[in-house]
Design a protein around this motif. Sequence first.
Motif, short mmCIF file in Angstrom:
data_model
loop_
_atom_site.label_atom_id
_atom_site.label_comp_id
_atom_site.label_asym_id
_atom_site.label_seq_id
_atom_site.Cartn_x
_atom_site.Cartn_y
_atom_site.Cartn_z
N LEU A 85 0.74 -1.09 -0.05
CA LEU A 85 -0.04 0.11 -0.12
C LEU A 85 0.89 1.29 0.07
CD1 LEU A 85 -2.99 -1.26 2.53
CD2 LEU A 85 -3.28 -0.78 0.08
N LYS A 94 -8.53 -5.35 -3.71
CA LYS A 94 -8.45 -6.62 -2.93
C LYS A 94 -7.86 -7.79 -3.62
CE LYS A 94 -12.54 -5.55 -0.04
NZ LYS A 94 -13.91 -6.41 0.39
N ILE A 111 -5.40 -5.57 7.51
CA ILE A 111 -5.98 -4.26 7.75
C ILE A 111 -6.02 -3.77 8.99
CG2 ILE A 111 -7.55 -2.62 6.87
CD1 ILE A 111 -5.47 -3.38 4.68
N ARG A 165 -4.21 -0.97 10.95
CA ARG A 165 -4.70 0.24 11.70
C ARG A 165 -4.26 0.26 13.15
NH1 ARG A 165 -10.31 0.03 8.17
NH2 ARG A 165 -9.40 1.47 6.54
N ARG A 204 -7.73 5.60 9.96
CA ARG A 204 -8.63 5.45 8.95
C ARG A 204 -8.69 6.67 8.28
NH1 ARG A 204 -11.87 1.34 9.66
NH2 ARG A 204 -11.98 -0.09 11.62
N LEU A 215 -5.65 5.32 5.55
CA LEU A 215 -5.64 3.99 5.10
C LEU A 215 -7.07 3.73 4.91
CD1 LEU A 215 -4.87 1.23 4.29
CD2 LEU A 215 -4.65 0.59 6.69
N ARG A 216 -7.80 4.16 3.57
CA ARG A 216 -9.09 4.20 3.42
C ARG A 216 -9.53 3.02 2.71
NH1 ARG A 216 -7.46 9.11 1.41
NH2 ARG A 216 -8.46 8.51 -0.66
N ASN A 217 -10.91 2.47 2.82
CA ASN A 217 -11.24 1.53 2.24
C ASN A 217 -12.20 1.84 1.24
OD1 ASN A 217 -12.94 -1.00 1.45
ND2 ASN A 217 -13.88 -1.20 3.41
N TYR A 267 -8.36 -0.90 -1.22
CA TYR A 267 -7.70 0.33 -0.25
C TYR A 267 -7.01 1.35 -1.03
CZ TYR A 267 -9.49 -3.29 2.89
OH TYR A 267 -10.45 -4.21 3.84
#
Length: 74
Positions: free
Chosen positions: A12, A22, A44, A48, A56, A59-61, A67
């Motif tokens: 990432l 993913k 993940i 976090r 959050r 590191l965004r979904n 991600y």
Amino acid sequence: MRPLAYEVLRLLVENEGRLISKDKLIEQVWQRRAVTDGSLGKCIEEIREALGEDSREYLRNVRGRGYIFDPGGE
């Protein structure tokens, strides 16, 4: 942090600001081994936890897609 979680974080960070699917994360980190989305989710979660309470924000979904690691914000 477990080695697999570290590898997810490394991938990432190397792709900072870009959406990583993913599927690509699983393909790159688990290298053809059978794995579920739950395994990625656990990694993940560990990342976090290691990065702290503000993780959050950077590191965004992207629901259903993957991600993004973006410490500079959106």
